[in-house]
Scaffold this active site. Structure first.
Site, PDB file in Angstrom:
ATOM      1  N   ASP A  78      65.544  38.518  27.002  1.00  8.28           N
ATOM      2  CA  ASP A  78      66.825  38.982  27.526  1.00  8.28           C
ATOM      3  C   ASP A  78      67.932  38.579  26.563  1.00  8.28           C
ATOM      4  O   ASP A  78      67.671  38.031  25.490  1.00  8.28           O
ATOM      5  CB  ASP A  78      67.070  38.457  28.944  1.00  8.28           C
ATOM      6  CG  ASP A  78      67.323  36.957  28.982  1.00  8.28           C
ATOM      7  OD1 ASP A  78      66.918  36.266  28.028  1.00  8.28           O
ATOM      8  OD2 ASP A  78      67.914  36.470  29.961  1.00  8.28           O
ATOM      9  N   ASP A 116      70.147  36.270  26.246  1.00  6.25           N
ATOM     10  CA  ASP A 116      70.351  34.907  25.742  1.00  6.25           C
ATOM     11  C   ASP A 116      69.050  34.176  25.464  1.00  6.25           C
ATOM     12  O   ASP A 116      69.063  33.009  25.081  1.00  6.25           O
ATOM     13  CB  ASP A 116      71.242  34.095  26.691  1.00  6.25           C
ATOM     14  CG  ASP A 116      70.550  33.704  27.981  1.00  6.25           C
ATOM     15  OD1 ASP A 116      69.642  34.446  28.418  1.00  6.25           O
ATOM     16  OD2 ASP A 116      70.920  32.666  28.566  1.00  6.25           O
ATOM     17  N   SER A 130      73.713  36.214  29.985  1.00  3.94           N
ATOM     18  CA  SER A 130      72.264  36.402  30.058  1.00  3.94           C
ATOM     19  C   SER A 130      71.874  37.878  30.023  1.00  3.94           C
ATOM     20  O   SER A 130      72.121  38.565  29.050  1.00  3.94           O
ATOM     21  CB  SER A 130      71.731  35.704  31.315  1.00  3.94           C
ATOM     22  OG  SER A 130      70.339  35.612  31.303  1.00  3.94           O
TER      23      SER A 130
END
Length: 451
Positions: A243, A245, A104
């Site tokens: 972000d 992901d 992430s």
């Protein structure tokens, strides 16, 4: 909350090359996932696998494929795909599960694994506990004739782009909007620009040249400073930062001001009311701003607070049969659009609100009076020992005494990083900073003691 050994609030994460993020361990994890699926009646069914742009993604993608195949599961590869896209395909393929290789918003040298259950929902704690039980067992292989085959999903990005575009009304005048996108050199880089361009917006794209090592590096939703400047330089209407992901989004208005997850939730609530889809309940977290709670109450909407982590927001949404929830960090879940937090979908909700209500981002939140929050994090390895130490507990009591009737304090271990987060909220920013800094100093002292 069920105690888990490896899983945090968003799957398993760690530094690449150190357990749990070694290829051997990740293969064992994938085998454990496949074994639990078999135990629950899904033997031989499809499992979707996707990843973000980290260089180590190639390594762990193959480890996961090997582990799933060893357990007898059929694997369908999506390649680089935003996490919510993997949830979408898990649902539309009626797959037994979806597996994501991503850390992430973390630095590129970290990676992780998260798992979606059938329907594209994040696994409940109980399922993660079943998986962890298998991790304590030696890995075994199914019979050679039962090993899983591996396929690549054709046109995956294009299919997800169409899904995103169809999440809002057609024929909105996107040509009126000038947008700046920050793709964090992450999984949205080959998806988000096409979504907004095909809808008709003028799009300026930044941080969309991943090299495997630059994901989240001074960019994206956790580092929006450059986006703020670029929006002002380009005289753009809106900036949108994802972000690594793609499950988080932070926005910037035309004056370069941050529009965080709390403000996005407020805009979506207004938009739904405008369309006659009044929301009675919105789910936030312990971090959700008191100002948002008060503003929603004026609209006749109750804010329910879940534990921090979008998995817990999802659980509360399902329990309350609600549709919209999220975190101030930018995880926004619209369950009537997708089964998990989706940065592109959330951004489209905001843009649709602007265009249908014929207003601006600035005006949509003009009546939202957020209280001041001071949030700081400190890296701590032995988090529980430090938090439970007498010195830190005394410091917490002293801080709460200083804030009495003037604000609130929240101290918690991060669910995704080896950090302790300290947040104070109230009207006196100087007091809030003093309280947080004193607590951080005590935590650092105790970290040395427990190192």
């Amino acid at each position: 909350m069920i105690s888990r050994k490896y899983f945090g609030t968003d799957g398993v994460r760690g530094e690449v090359g150190k357990e749990p993020m070694t290829p051997q361990w990740v293969m064992h994890l994938a085998w454990a996932v496949g074994s639990v699926l078999c135990d629950n009646g899904f033997a031989g069914e499809k499992v979707l696998v996707g990843k973000d742009t980290r260089l180590s993604g190639y390594l762990f993608e193959n480890a996961i494929i090997a582990g799933l195949s060893a357990a007898g599961m059929e694997v369908h590869m999506l390649g680089v795909m935003p996490t919510p896209g993997i949830a979408y395909f898990t649902r539309t393929f009626n797959a037994a599960a979806g597996v994501v290789v991503s850390a992430s918003h973390n630095v590129f040298s970290d990676n992780g694994v998260k798992v979606f259950a059938r329907g594209g929902y994040k696994l409940p704690d109980s399922a993660e506990q079943q998986i962890e039980a298998y991790l304590d067992k030696p890995m075994t292989l199914v019979a050679p004739a039962k090993m899983g085959k591996v396929y690549r999903v054709a046109e995956a990005r294009g299919r997800y782009i169409e899904f995103c575009k169809n999440s809002i009304p057609l024929n909105l005048p996107f040509h009126r909007l000038k947008l700046v996108l920050d793709c964090a050199h992450g999984a949205t880089y080959a998806v988000a620009p096409d979504v907004f361009r095909e809808l008709g917006a003028q799009v300026i794209v930044t941080n969309a040249a991943p090299n495997g090592c630059n994901i989240n590096d001074g960019c994206g939703s956790t580092h929006p400073e450059a986006l703020q400047q670029r929006v002002c330089q380009e005289q753009a209407d809106i900036g949108i930062a994802f972000d690594g992901d793609g499950d988080r989004v932070i926005m910037v208005d035309q004056r370069g001001r941050i529009i965080d997850g709390d403000a996005i939730l407020y805009i979506i609530a207004k938009y739904r009311a405008f369309k006659g889809e009044q929301l009675n309940t919105i789910v936030g977290t312990l971090m959700t701003n008191l100002g948002l709670e008060q503003s929603l109450r004026k609209m006749g909407i109750t804010l329910h607070r879940a534990q921090v982590g979008d998995r817990y927001v999802l659980e509360q949404l399902q329990l309350l049969q609600a549709r919209v929830g999220g975190e101030n960090s930018g995880h926004i879940i619209c369950l009537d659009r997708n089964s998990t937090g989706d940065g592109i979908i959330a951004a489209l909700q905001v843009l649709a609100a602007i265009l249908e209500m014929e207003t601006t981002l600035e005006d949509l939140i003009a009546d939202l009076a957020l209280t001041t929050q001071v949030l700081k994090s400190v890296t701590v390895v032995e988090r529980d020992a430090v938090i439970n130490s007498a010195a830190v507990q005394t410091a917490i009591q002293n801080a709460e005494e200083k804030l009495r009737n003037r604000g609130r304090l929240l101290l918690r271990p991060s669910g995704t990083e080896p950090k302790i987060r300290v947040m104070a909220e109230g009207d006196d920013e100087t007091l809030l900073n003093d309280v947080v800094n004193e607590l951080i100093a005590t935590i650092k002292e105790q970290e040395k003691t427990h190192a």
